[in-house]
Design an enzyme around this catalytic site. Structure first.
Site, PDB file in Angstrom:
ATOM      1  N   GLU A   5     -23.555   6.953  29.412  1.00 37.51           N
ATOM      2  CA  GLU A   5     -23.888   5.523  29.359  1.00 37.51           C
ATOM      3  C   GLU A   5     -24.024   4.934  30.770  1.00 37.51           C
ATOM      4  O   GLU A   5     -23.520   3.846  31.069  1.00 37.51           O
ATOM      5  CB  GLU A   5     -22.830   4.752  28.555  1.00 37.51           C
ATOM      6  N   GLU A  36     -23.979   8.281  19.533  1.00 41.32           N
ATOM      7  CA  GLU A  36     -22.690   7.677  19.218  1.00 41.32           C
ATOM      8  C   GLU A  36     -22.901   6.642  18.124  1.00 41.32           C
ATOM      9  O   GLU A  36     -23.184   5.476  18.396  1.00 41.32           O
ATOM     10  CB  GLU A  36     -22.045   7.026  20.453  1.00 41.32           C
TER      11      GLU A  36
END
Length: 647
Positions: free
Chosen positions: A193, A274
């Protein structure tokens, strides 16, 4: 659409390769001479030339005891998953410079062996930053003392050198497990991320991709994961496959999310790396819950789109010891993560299947052939009889001083990092100057994270970074020796990654005419409180002691106290249990010398601490609580067969 299942058997692997809707499974033996490839095709993943789609689940091996890994993976296999997703936590494997751990919680090769034995492929996420609601996002704390001023997750030469050294060690361990070399690792992540990290250092991302590729080559697919927002592009690097992440709250945006991915990557499969079936929780807030039906419906939508999906988390586990992280969204908003990482996941903190798991499994069964092995029954926890805990030592006593590992005398203020201490407590002591006003104001600038303040061993107040409280009144007649006991509640794991602990600025006393006098000379003592051998020796030293509590209401006005008791377990009644901390204040629980983690029931929401069967033994088990603030009278604890996480 049509789907066939092909089972590969090679080096102990039995895996499911998906090519369309459900038909009978076909078992084909693959010889060692066949070339093994896993790659990104025009529209799908391709395993050895055949289309492959996955439904994966995140399971962090370092959040569960090693002897439970196989049972938990078996549940995941029975639920219809064909891939396991796991982070690699650098801090677990290299807790100090030049010290590497590969046993117990850190036995990654064994974890990969178990996945291979069960026919589960692996998505490996080595970071080096992982977030994961872990202390410092999984980066070792010692980076900040080894390299003062280091800029992690950037092209800082010191950071690159440290990562390079770590990766050389790590990839030597996992090389045989790469898919192209006969193993079960099909994908390896580059960073994590990174799009939302303020640095947006493209040179760093390119370097890390090349550094990872140096070891992985074409034996697995390199990929990135990023939140679908305006910063998405910062996390992308040439040569790494692009994926995204989102939960059920963004169901109405799925088309736009896929479109965002397609703008940067026009071809290849769609992946939600995710997909959140639950969410993280901090102390001092309500436990986060997500509806199982909504989770199942969004999964169905993504599978209909042909996407591959990873559940984060599928099994959450526990932040044992001082491994839980924190978040800080600005001044006064520091929030420490719970010890439990239950996450409202499809498997609970003990690894038991939940109703959410069964709902998800049913949806998977609409697209894949489910295993014939049924989902195992949930294990029943044990509600052991209540036990008494006796106060055996005070932290500020000579017995408590046995646990001090770092000292500075006549020193300027030091941080945890400059003391080379990962976590625990640091005690700062100094003599107060003559105070000319009554009351005066004590101010601790740069407190990280929480401080109990004493004058001559008498508690005068509590300060908190999380609640933006850094001042308290002192009375000149209450004592001349000032003690500030600072607790590290967990380093920030997201965005901010220079979360140094201790007292970071200065400490002042207000004098006449508003003048501030800085307190400059300190005696400093560090209590890491994590070494199991030291804790067991300490227990042996104090087990026959009894110390008096300062008052009848249980408030610990003269410092934290160790309470010790014995839980007796029989061979026919050993199992998981949950210690109920109701009526206690704030502190740390030890079972047989093992630091189980922090408790804080006065704010919650977590009330019980999970004690796995792995930690217990037949016969006598020592239960010790280091209580900072207040003990119940009488000092008892109870054990439940279930968790209380919504208190």
């Amino acid at each position: 659409m049509q789907m066939t299942l092909k089972t590969y058997i090679l080096a102990g692997i039995v895996g499911l390769v998906v090519v369309g809707a459900v038909t009978a499974g076909i078992v084909i033996a693959v010889t060692g001479d066949d070339e093994r490839t896993f790659r990104v095709g025009e529209t799908d993943f391709e395993m050895d030339g055949r289309k492959f789609q996955y439904v994966a689940g995140s399971f962090h091996y370092f959040r569960a005891f090693r002897d439970t890994w196989k049972d938990k993976l078996t549940v995941m296999k029975s639920a219809g998953l064909n891939v396991i997703d796991t982070y690699v936590e650098w801090a677990t494997h290299q807790p100090e410079p030049n010290i590497y751990e590969w046993e117990e919680f850190a036995d990654l090769p064994y974890f990969l062996d178990l996945c291979q034995e069960l026919g589960l492929y692996v998505i490996l996420r080595p970071g080096p930053y992982i977030c994961a609601e872990r202390d410092n996002g999984g980066l070792p704390y010692w980076l900040f003392s080894q390299y003062p001023g280091i800029r992690v997750r950037t092209s800082d030469p010191n950071y690159l050198a440290a990562v390079s050294t770590w990766y050389e060690v790590l990839f030597a361990k996992i090389d045989p497990y790469l898919y192209g070399k006969g193993g079960n690792i099909i994908m390896v992540q580059v960073e994590n991320e990174y799009g939302v990290f303020p640095a947006c250092d493209k040179n760093y991302m390119s370097w890390l991709k090349n550094e990872t590729e140096k070891y992985v080559g074409d034996s697995a697919v390199l990929f990135t994961v990023d939140i679908p927002n305006e910063h998405f592009e910062c996390g992308i690097t040439e040569g790494a496959f692009v994926t995204t992440d989102f939960g059920i709250d963004r169901i109405d945006e799925i088309e736009s999310i896929w479109a965002l991915v397609r703008r940067h990557q026009p071809t290849g499969p769609l992946v939600n790396s995710e997909f959140y079936p639950g969410w993280l929780t901090h102390w001092q807030e309500d436990n986060q819950r997500r509806d199982g039906d909504e989770v199942a419906n969004v999964l169905r939508r993504m599978l209909q789109d042909g996407a591959s999906v990873n559940f984060y988390m599928y099994f959450g586990g526990t932040n044992f010891g001082f491994t839980a992280g924190a978040n800080d969204w600005g001044i006064g908003t520091y929030e420490a993560d719970l010890t439990s990482y239950d996450y409202d996941a499809p498997m609970d903190e003990a690894g038991n299947p939940t109703m959410k798991l069964l709902k998800i499994r049913n949806v998977i069964g609409e697209f894949f052939t489910l295993p014939t092995t049924p989902v195992p029954e949930a294990k029943v926890g044990r509600a052991y009889p209540d036990i008494a805990l006796h106060p055996v030592a005070k932290l500020f006593s000579p017995e408590g001083q046995f646990l001090i590992e770092n000292t500075r005398v006549g020193s300027e203020l030091q941080t945890f990092e400059s003391l080379r201490q990962m976590s625990g407590l640091v005690l700062y002591e100094t003599n107060l100057p003559k105070i000319w006003i009554d009351p005066t104001v004590l101010t601790i600038n740069g407190l990280a994270d929480r401080a109990l303040v004493y004058q001559d061993d008498l508690l005068v107040g509590c300060l908190s970074r999380g609640n933006a409280v850094n001042k308290l009144p002192l009375n000149p007649g209450s004592g001349s020796r000032l003690k500030i006991l600072v607790e590290n509640q967990g380093r920030v794991n997201f965005n901010k990654l220079d979360d140094i602990k201790g007292i970071l600025d200065n400490v002042t006393i207000q004098q006449r005419q508003g003048e501030l006098e800085e307190l400059r000379t300190w005696d400093i003592s560090g209590y890491p409180l994590t070494n199991r051998a030291s804790m067991n020796e300490f227990i042996q030293n104090v087990r026959t002691n009894t110390v008096a509590l300062p008052n009848k209401n249980g408030v610990l006005t003269d410092g934290p106290v160790f309470f010790l008791g014995t839980l007796t377990v029989t061979a026919d009644n050993i199992g998981d249990t949950y210690l109920d901390t109701t009526s206690w204040g704030k502190g740390v629980l030890y079972v047989n010398g093992f630091n189980l983690g922090r408790y804080w029931p006065v704010v919650g929401p977590q009330i019980t601490l999970y004690i796995p069967e792995s930690l217990l033994r037949v016969g006598a088990n020592t239960i010790m609580m280091l209580e900072y603030q207040k003990a119940p009278i009488p000092t008892m604890v109870s054990f439940k067969s279930y968790s209380l996480l919504d208190g």
